[in-house]
Design an enzyme around this catalytic site. Structure first.
Site, mmCIF file in Angstrom:
data_model
loop_
_atom_site.group_PDB
_atom_site.id
_atom_site.type_symbol
_atom_site.label_atom_id
_atom_site.label_comp_id
_atom_site.label_asym_id
_atom_site.label_seq_id
_atom_site.Cartn_x
_atom_site.Cartn_y
_atom_site.Cartn_z
ATOM 1 N N PHE A 8 0.834 -1.207 0.000
ATOM 2 C CA PHE A 8 0.000 0.000 0.000
ATOM 3 C C PHE A 8 0.865 1.251 0.000
ATOM 4 C CE2 PHE A 8 -3.149 -2.955 1.643
ATOM 5 C CZ PHE A 8 -4.348 -2.476 1.128
ATOM 6 N N ASP A 9 0.479 2.188 -0.828
ATOM 7 C CA ASP A 9 0.948 3.557 -0.686
ATOM 8 C C ASP A 9 0.288 4.105 0.590
ATOM 9 O OD1 ASP A 9 1.761 6.261 -1.392
ATOM 10 O OD2 ASP A 9 -0.337 6.561 -1.986
ATOM 11 N N LEU A 10 0.887 5.126 1.218
ATOM 12 C CA LEU A 10 0.287 5.654 2.454
ATOM 13 C C LEU A 10 -0.573 6.912 2.201
ATOM 14 C CD1 LEU A 10 0.037 5.391 5.529
ATOM 15 C CD2 LEU A 10 2.119 6.759 5.743
ATOM 16 N N THR A 13 -3.992 7.218 0.195
ATOM 17 C CA THR A 13 -4.474 5.860 -0.080
ATOM 18 C C THR A 13 -5.021 5.263 1.217
ATOM 19 O OG1 THR A 13 -2.923 5.560 -1.914
ATOM 20 C CG2 THR A 13 -3.831 3.557 -0.912
ATOM 21 N N ASP A 181 -2.690 5.927 -5.092
ATOM 22 C CA ASP A 181 -3.514 6.959 -5.734
ATOM 23 C C ASP A 181 -2.790 7.692 -6.852
ATOM 24 O OD1 ASP A 181 -1.910 8.224 -3.528
ATOM 25 O OD2 ASP A 181 -2.772 10.029 -4.438
#
Ligand code: MG
Length: 228
Positions: A8-10, A13, A181
Site C-alpha cells: 500500500f501507498d500511504l 491511499t 492513488d
C-alpha cells in the site's frame, strides 16, 4: 483473497494526506502570525510542492532539499520574511500530528491480515513523518514491513524500492499487488516491478497518462476485497 502480498501507498491511499496538509499549513502560518494562509497561498504552495515531488520522483532533487525548498520558493514569490527551515520543521510537526483514515482503510487492512496475507507500506514520504503518522493513526500494527524511500535508496516509480520490499516480505513478487492513488509513482512503479497494480481513484479523475494503465481501478478501498 486473490493476492499473497499487498503493498500500500500511504498518503491519500490509507491516510487522508490532503486533510492533514490543509491543517498543517494553516496552523503553521498562524503560529508565525500570518492568518488566512489557506486562501492566500495554498494553491501556489500545492503547485510548487507538487513540482518538487515530481522532480524527486525523476531523481532530480533530494528529499532534504525539497522539504525546505518548497517554502523558500513560496516565500520568495510573496516576499514573506520567514525562515524556511524553521517553518518546514513546524509544518512537518503538525503534519505528523494530524491524521485521518481514508474510509474503510482499517476494515480492509484487518480483513487482509485475518486472511494471513502479507501487507507492506511503500512510500516516498519523509521518513520521520511517515513513521509518526503510522503510529499516531493506529495503522502500524497491520503491516509486516514498512518501506520509506530513504531506507531503500530508491523511490517509486523506480524498481529498487520494490525489490527492497520483496526482500523484506521474504516472498517472490509473482502474486503481489500495489494499491496507490498516484499513477506516475504507484502504478508506473508497480508496472516497472512486474506486479499487479490498483489505482485508488475515489474522485473519478481522468488518467492524464493513458500510456500507463493500471490492472484495477477502484473508488472505494473495500473493492480490494472482491478482486477475482
Ligand atoms: Mg499517495
Amino acid at each position: 483473497m486473490k493476492f499473497d502480498l499487498y503493498l500500500f501507498d500511504l498518503d491519500d491511499t490509507l491516510l487522508d494526506f490532503q486533510k492533514s496538509q490543509n491543517i498543517a499549513f494553516e496552523k503553521s502560518f498562524s503560529e508565525f502570525g500570518i492568518l488566512n494562509a489557506m486562501s492566500l497561498y495554498f494553491s501556489d504552495y500545492k503547485r510548487i510542492s507538487q513540482n518538487l515531488w515530481d522532480q524527486f520522483e525523476r531523481n532530480e532533487i533530494q528529499k532534504e532539499v525539497l522539504r525546505v525548498r518548497r517554502f523558500e520558493v513560496l516565500f520568495e514569490q510573496y516576499g514573506i520574511q520567514l525562515d524556511a527551515h524553521k517553518f518546514s520543521d513546524l509544518y512537518l510537526h503538525h503534519l505528523s500530528d494530524n491524521n485521518f483514515h481514508i474510509e474503510y482503510s482499517v476494515d480492509v487492512l484487518r480483513a487482509i491480515k485475518d486472511a494471513n496475507k502479507k501487507i507492506g507500506i511503500i512510500t516516498n514520504g519523509i521518513k520521520a513523518v511517515q513513521y509518526k503518522r503510522l503510529e499516531a493513526s493506529n495503522l502500524k500494527t497491520f503491516f509486516d514491513f514498512i518501506v520509506v524511500s530513504e531506507e531503500s535508496g530508491s523511490a517509486k516509480p523506480h524498481v529498487g524500492i520494490f525489490e527492497y520490499a520483496f526482500q523484506l516480505a521474504q516472498m517472490p513478487k509473482n502474486n503481489a499487488i500495489i494499491i496507490g492513488d498516484k499513477i506516475e509513482a504507484d502504478i508506473l512503479g508497480g508496472l516497472n516491478a512486474g506486479i499487479s497494480t490498483c489505482w485508488f481513484n475515489p474522485y473519478n479523475k481522468q488518467n492524464s497518462t493513458p500510456h500507463i494503465q493500471p490492472h484495477y481501478e477502484i473508488k472505494s478501498l473495500l473493492e480490494i476485497l472482491n478482486f477475482k
